[in-house]
Design an enzyme around this catalytic site. Structure first.
Site, PDB file in Angstrom:
ATOM      1  N   GLY A 288      94.540  23.956 -34.419  1.00 22.15           N
ATOM      2  CA  GLY A 288      93.160  24.100 -33.954  1.00 22.15           C
ATOM      3  C   GLY A 288      93.053  23.851 -32.466  1.00 22.15           C
TER       4      GLY A 288
ATOM      5  N   GLY B 242      89.976  23.942 -30.824  1.00 24.57           N
ATOM      6  CA  GLY B 242      88.558  23.733 -30.533  1.00 24.57           C
ATOM      7  C   GLY B 242      88.402  22.515 -29.639  1.00 24.57           C
ATOM      8  N   SER B 243      87.239  21.879 -29.687  1.00 21.84           N
ATOM      9  CA  SER B 243      86.997  20.703 -28.830  1.00 21.84           C
ATOM     10  C   SER B 243      88.028  19.624 -29.090  1.00 21.84           C
ATOM     11  CB  SER B 243      85.615  20.113 -29.119  1.00 21.84           C
ATOM     12  OG  SER B 243      84.641  21.081 -28.928  1.00 21.84           O
ATOM     13  N   ALA B 244      88.330  19.377 -30.370  1.00 19.39           N
ATOM     14  CA  ALA B 244      89.280  18.312 -30.718  1.00 19.39           C
ATOM     15  C   ALA B 244      90.698  18.699 -30.308  1.00 19.39           C
ATOM     16  CB  ALA B 244      89.215  18.009 -32.214  1.00 19.39           C
TER      17      ALA B 244
ATOM     18  N   CYS C 195      76.517  19.292 -36.194  1.00 24.71           N
ATOM     19  CA  CYS C 195      75.326  18.820 -35.489  1.00 24.71           C
ATOM     20  C   CYS C 195      74.053  18.865 -36.333  1.00 24.71           C
ATOM     21  CB  CYS C 195      75.078  19.600 -34.203  1.00 24.71           C
ATOM     22  SG  CYS C 195      73.756  18.808 -33.249  1.00 24.71           S
TER      23      CYS C 195
ATOM     24  N   CYS D 270      73.675  12.922 -30.888  1.00 20.15           N
ATOM     25  CA  CYS D 270      72.932  14.160 -31.060  1.00 20.15           C
ATOM     26  C   CYS D 270      71.842  14.199 -29.999  1.00 20.15           C
ATOM     27  CB  CYS D 270      72.329  14.181 -32.463  1.00 20.15           C
ATOM     28  SG  CYS D 270      71.426  15.697 -32.774  1.00 20.15           S
TER      29      CYS D 270
END
Ligand code: UQ1
Length: 455
Positions: free
Chosen positions: A50, A52-54, A205, A385
């Site tokens: 992955g 993505g952000s991680a 989110c 959030c």
């Protein structure tokens, strides 16, 4: 160097690295494709599934420890583009264009990483092996599983058709394909009944389903089409959510419930959208009733869940998420497997802000494992959030496990349940900037600020 030149030179050096690595170089031609299983597995110290952000935060934080050489770390992802997904609410509100939030994935990966631009087929954690869709096998000392979750438009009957039909007033901020239909749909809506939904189950989110509602409400209010008292308002608004309240954390839920009442929004709680049938929304209530409501505009949040290749693997828990310890982020059964972000079983809200806190913990613990030490760092569940409540204002919800607030700006005397303009500029301007400037490069620790050294 221009970014285009940079990207060309990066891909050239990567192509050269691929050519050096292929063993044997001819193994992947058409003539030998059937024997691809016989090709020797490629070993990496760390394989990260992955980007993505991680995946990007973790791989670059690992590199920045200085403990890894060329191609020690592999990163696997079939995507051509990386998207700053937290920005899609802003696109839905007409504040940004979806194309300014994306970057070509190869431009974001350091040339020291080995990028496999391919999907994972299977995990075999007993053999420390990952098999890719083209049959290639990767072996590892440590595995990081961070592929995110799937947004499943097909799980609500009629959603896929409605959200992609330009003539329908049904829209959705949760996918790149549908997000740019949201604001034009809001803008042209003059009167009638608007419904904003949030499903039961896991979503990325959990605040976004109502952020887009608050922006739409504000837009219609400024245009004179929305008034808090339904009797003389051309537009009425319903928030139909699978949850029993506005938000999962008591402190912010209370503040949002006050806003809902003050602004005349109907709350249809514990109602889960199951079907869109023309102009009728079909819900299932928590008590099992089927509830039908007609609408003139609807914003729908789809069901989401684990990718099949994770769910059907030995790494998953019953719900399909990678089964890791809540605090160390280490797999409960396989000690050399780690997870974070949306794909993980971590019982916290799935956000990019959560990654800012999870990534340094995972990196510290994984590096310790490579040295044969026990995990020294513990994650407290931090997530955030930034809740847009109108144009120009954000309620910055920040909390940890147990729904306990953990507010960064509390020390300066701010109560973050009060929506503020400064938080709006964090959300709209600072976070998207720092994300591409520092976070994906492994240099951003969220509330802890810039990461100077991750050693
Ligand atoms: C954050 O670091 C971040 O990443 C860039 C976000 O964007 C998705 C956030 O929403 C939040 C809340 C943080 C946390 C950082 C601070 C300074 C509160």
């Amino acid at each position: 160097m221009s970014s285009r030149l940079l990207s060309l030179s990066l891909s050239a050096s990567r192509a050269a690295a691929v050519a050096r690595q292929s063993t044997p170089a001819t193994a992947r031609t058409l003539a030998t494709v059937s024997s691809v299983q016989d090709v020797a597995p490629r070993n990496h110290k760390v394989v990260i599934v992955g980007a993505g952000s991680a995946g990007l935060s973790i791989s670059h934080q690992l590199l920045r420890t200085g403990k890894f050489r060329q191609d020690d770390i592999a990163i696997v992802d079939p995507a051509q583009w990386h998207h700053y997904q937290p920005g899609w609410t802003l696109v839905g509100g007409g504040l940004k264009h979806k194309d300014e939030l994306k970057r070509p994935l190869p431009e974001l990966t350091d040339p020291k990483l080995k990028l496999y631009n391919n999907a994972v087929e299977t995990f075999a954690p007993h053999d420390n092996t990952v098999t890719l869709a083209d049959g290639a096998r990767l072996t590892y000392d440590q595995l990081v599983v961070v592929p995110g979750i799937k947004v499943d438009l097909a799980a609500i009957k009629g959603l896929q058709e409605a959200a992609t039909n330009p003539d329908s007033n049904v829209s959705c901020i949760y996918t790149y394909e549908t997000v740019d239909k949201v604001f034009p749909t809001i803008k042209r809506f003059k009167q009638g009944r608007a419904i904003f939904t949030q499903p039961t189950g896991v979503v990325k989110c959990a605040g976004a389903p109502q952020k887009i509602m608050w922006l739409a409400l504000d837009h219609w209010k400024r245009e004179g089409r929305y008034k808090p008292s339904a009797s003389d308002s051309p537009i009425t608004i319903t928030f139909a959510t699978g949850l029993p309240q506005m938000f999962g954390v008591a402190k912010y839920s209370k503040a949002l419930e006050e806003l809902r009442k003050e602004r005349g929004v109907e709350g249809l709680f514990a109602h889960d959208l199951t079907e869109i049938d023309g102009n009728t929304a079909v819900f299932k209530s928590a008590s099992g009733d089927v509830v039908r409501r007609t609408f003139d505009l609807m914003h729908v949040v789809p069901k989401m869940g684990a990718h099949a290749f994770v769910k059907n693997s030995p790494l998953a828990n019953e719900a399909g998420f990678v089964d890791v310890d809540d605090h160390t982020l280490r797999h409960k059964k396989y000690a050399n497997v780690w997870s974070a972000g949306d794909a993980s079983s971590l019982p916290t809200s799935k956000t990019a802000a959560a990654i800012t806190s999870q990534a340094p913990i995972l990196v510290k613990n994984l590096v310790a494992a490579l040295d044969g030490r026990e995990p020294p760092a513990r994650y407290d569940g931090y997530t955030s959030c930034p809740l847009l409540t109108e144009y120009g204002k954000v309620m910055l919800a920040e909390f940890k496990y147990g729904g306990e607030p953990k507010e960064t700006f509390g020390q300066y005397g701010f109560d973050q349940a009060t929506p503020r303009r400064a938080f709006y500029h964090l959300k709209k301007d600072f976070f998207p900037w720092v994300y591409y400037k520092a976070m994906v490069k492994g240099m951003w620790g969220g509330p802890k600020g810039f990461l100077i050294n991750t050693n």
